[in-house]
Design an enzyme around this catalytic site. Structure first.
Site, mmCIF file in Angstrom:
data_model
loop_
_atom_site.group_PDB
_atom_site.id
_atom_site.type_symbol
_atom_site.label_atom_id
_atom_site.label_comp_id
_atom_site.label_asym_id
_atom_site.label_seq_id
_atom_site.Cartn_x
_atom_site.Cartn_y
_atom_site.Cartn_z
ATOM 1 C CB VAL A 260 -0.933 0.002 1.229
ATOM 2 C CG1 VAL A 260 -1.686 1.322 1.344
ATOM 3 C CG2 VAL A 260 -1.899 -1.173 1.155
ATOM 4 C CD GLU B 296 7.673 -16.829 1.885
ATOM 5 O OE1 GLU B 296 7.622 -18.063 1.736
ATOM 6 O OE2 GLU B 296 7.321 -16.031 0.997
ATOM 7 C CG ASN C 35 6.085 -4.983 7.606
ATOM 8 O OD1 ASN C 35 5.363 -4.193 8.205
ATOM 9 N ND2 ASN C 35 6.014 -5.164 6.301
ATOM 10 C CE1 TYR D 135 -0.418 -9.923 4.967
ATOM 11 C CE2 TYR D 135 1.800 -9.962 5.872
ATOM 12 C CZ TYR D 135 0.921 -9.606 4.874
ATOM 13 O OH TYR D 135 1.376 -8.934 3.768
#
Length: 155
Positions: free
Chosen positions: A78, A110, A115, A122
């Site tokens: 994004v 992955e 991050n 996720y």
């Protein structure tokens, strides 16, 4: 989601004419970005490549391979100035919906452990850690491991 989206973002297949704008976003979003050639190769071999637009502006994109009941989210990005507004979640759900329509049962990806926003996204979308790829990503101080995440998308 930290803010309500003002309009309805749209997903559509990636086109070669999108690549200039995709590269602007890719270079601004990642310290170790994909090359334009990688995107071209992904389209050439038939990977599922999508862009998200809002009010005619590219706000994100995703690349996913699909085979034998599995998909692998290879790139989900994004535009940096649009992050934190729910676009990543919408884009991820769109990719997984597309995979589900193609009879995919399990999604893999992955992600860098560093991050944190992506890892949180996720996990909140039902992914679980199933492995670790040692020294997978380039990093300023050598290499960084990758968390391997998976999710059943049949239900």
């Amino acid at each position: 989601m930290s803010a309500i989206l003002s309009t309805n973002p749209q997903l559509r297949p990636m086109r070669h004419e999108d690549l200039d704008e995709i590269m602007v976003v890719e270079l601004s979003a990642y310290p170790y970005p994909w090359t334009e050639g990688i995107f071209r190769d992904c389209m050439r071999v038939g990977y599922s490549c999508w862009v998200m637009t809002e009010a005619q502006r590219l706000v994100g994109y995703g690349v996913m391979s699909m085979a034998v009941g599995e998909c692998h989210v290879l790139n989900l990005c994004v535009r940096p100035e649009c992050q934190g507004r729910g676009y990543g979640r919408i884009l991820l759900r769109g990719l997984l919906d597309h995979a589900r329509r193609h009879k995919v049962e399990t999604a893999f990806l992955e992600v860098r452990p560093s991050n944190t926003p992506a890892v949180q996204l996720y996990y909140s979308e039902g992914f679980n850690e199933v492995g670790l790829r040692k020294r997978y990503y380039p990093a300023d101080n050598g290499r960084e491991d990758a968390l391997v995440l998976a999710r059943d998308i049949t239900g």
